[in-house]
Write an enzyme that holds these catalytic residues in place. Structure first.
Site, PDB file in Angstrom:
ATOM      1  N   GLU A 184     -10.003  12.952  11.250  1.00  0.00           N
ATOM      2  CA  GLU A 184      -9.344  11.760  11.796  1.00  0.00           C
ATOM      3  C   GLU A 184      -8.543  12.034  13.066  1.00  0.00           C
ATOM      4  OE1 GLU A 184      -6.579   8.002  10.299  1.00  0.00           O
ATOM      5  OE2 GLU A 184      -7.072   9.628   8.919  1.00  0.00           O
ATOM      6  N   LYS A 218       0.840  -1.191   0.000  1.00  0.00           N
ATOM      7  CA  LYS A 218       0.000   0.000   0.000  1.00  0.00           C
ATOM      8  C   LYS A 218       0.875   1.240   0.000  1.00  0.00           C
ATOM      9  CE  LYS A 218      -3.407   2.737   2.537  1.00  0.00           C
ATOM     10  NZ  LYS A 218      -4.284   2.901   3.699  1.00  0.00           N
TER      11      LYS A 218
END
Length: 298
Positions: A102, A52
């Protein structure tokens, strides 16, 4: 110092209109170049080089008039009152401003909370389509895998500092004005009172939600692919006190302001199943948080 914006009773009112400045917008890189970078990263993942990487792009906005930073801050806060809205100086005549959804980590007494987000889809103005997109995200194999990688990394980083942890088996959804996100709230009990919220933030950062896996390789791919310096983007912003309590959030949905210019940042998590067009569209949707606050459109 001022009280948190979330405690302002006016936060519940709709955001006022922007001044409607005449913005000149320059994407860095161009969307096509960003998409090509995504395609190259995906090809390397299929070869097994890494699993990723988070790739970002920017928009450079230039206005003919001075920036109204207080107005931007209020519009950001009122559009997403449950988020974390911030503005702080980063240099002479420079300000970092944004509205992050977040929470990286908080510590209050011996209670530790982290709320990793990974896996996203743009909102729709059509209610039925918006609900369909949310339901699809909850069942997306690609996004659930991307999210699980981040949650596992958060768990592993916090575990040495906690005597017990609770990690839900499946994510839930949170929404902002522009995006749906997969969300997991990880909680724990701090094992040592000497470990501050900032210590925990340093142990966590950078998570795969802003960098990738493995971290060292992902950082190198980011350096090779992104034609700009991230600056404070994907860092952390927050507060801490003398007792070690504090809250630190991930510096996303943000811009750096200087005189009459803004540099906006948006990134997307790239995995082997990613498609360049979809990831480019996701970053465009994330830009909308800030574009709406300044009265600009792509």
């Amino acid at each position: 110092t001022a009280p948190p914006l979330a405690s302002d009773p006016l936060i519940a009112l709709p955001a006022g209109p922007s001044a409607g400045a005449d913005w000149r917008i320059r994407p860095v890189p161009e969307p096509e170049v960003y998409g090509a970078g995504v395609a190259t990263a995906v090809a390397r993942m299929w070869r097994g080089e890494f699993s990723k990487v988070v790739l970002a792009r920017t928009l450079e906005l230039t206005s003919g008039a001075p920036l109204d930073l207080p107005g931007m801050l209020q519009r950001l806060a009122r559009r997403d009152p449950s988020g974390y809205t911030f503005a702080l100086p980063t240099g002479p005549e420079r300000t970092l401003i944004g509205a992050s959804p977040e929470l990286l980590v908080s510590r209050h007494g011996n209670q530790v909370v982290a709320n990793p987000l990974a896996g996203s889809t743009p909102r729709s103005h059509d209610l039925a389509e918006d609900v369909r997109r949310a339901a699809t995200l909850l069942e997306s194999v690609k996004d659930l895998h991307e999210h699980a990688v981040v949650v596992d990394a958060v768990h592993q980083a916090l575990a040495p500092h906690c005597t017990g942890m609770t990690v839900p088996a499946r994510p839930t959804l949170i929404r902002t004005a522009t995006m749906w996100h997969l969300s997991t709230t990880v909680t724990g009990t701090l094992s040592s009172p000497g470990t501050s919220a900032l210590d925990l933030a340093m142990a966590l950062h950078p998570t795969p939600a802003v960098c990738g896996t493995p971290t060292r390789t992902a950082r190198q791919v980011i350096t090779e692919t992104e034609p700009f310096d991230r600056g404070f983007f994907t860092g952390v912003v927050g507060w801490g006190n003398a007792d070690g309590d504090g809250e630190w959030v991930v510096t996303i949905r943000c811009a750096e302001a200087e005189e009459r210019t803004l540099r906006l940042y948006a990134g997307a998590g790239i995995v082997a199943a990613s498609e360049p067009e979809a990831e480019t569209a996701e970053t465009a949707a994330k830009f909308r948080t800030f574009l709406s606050a300044v009265g600009a459109e792509l």
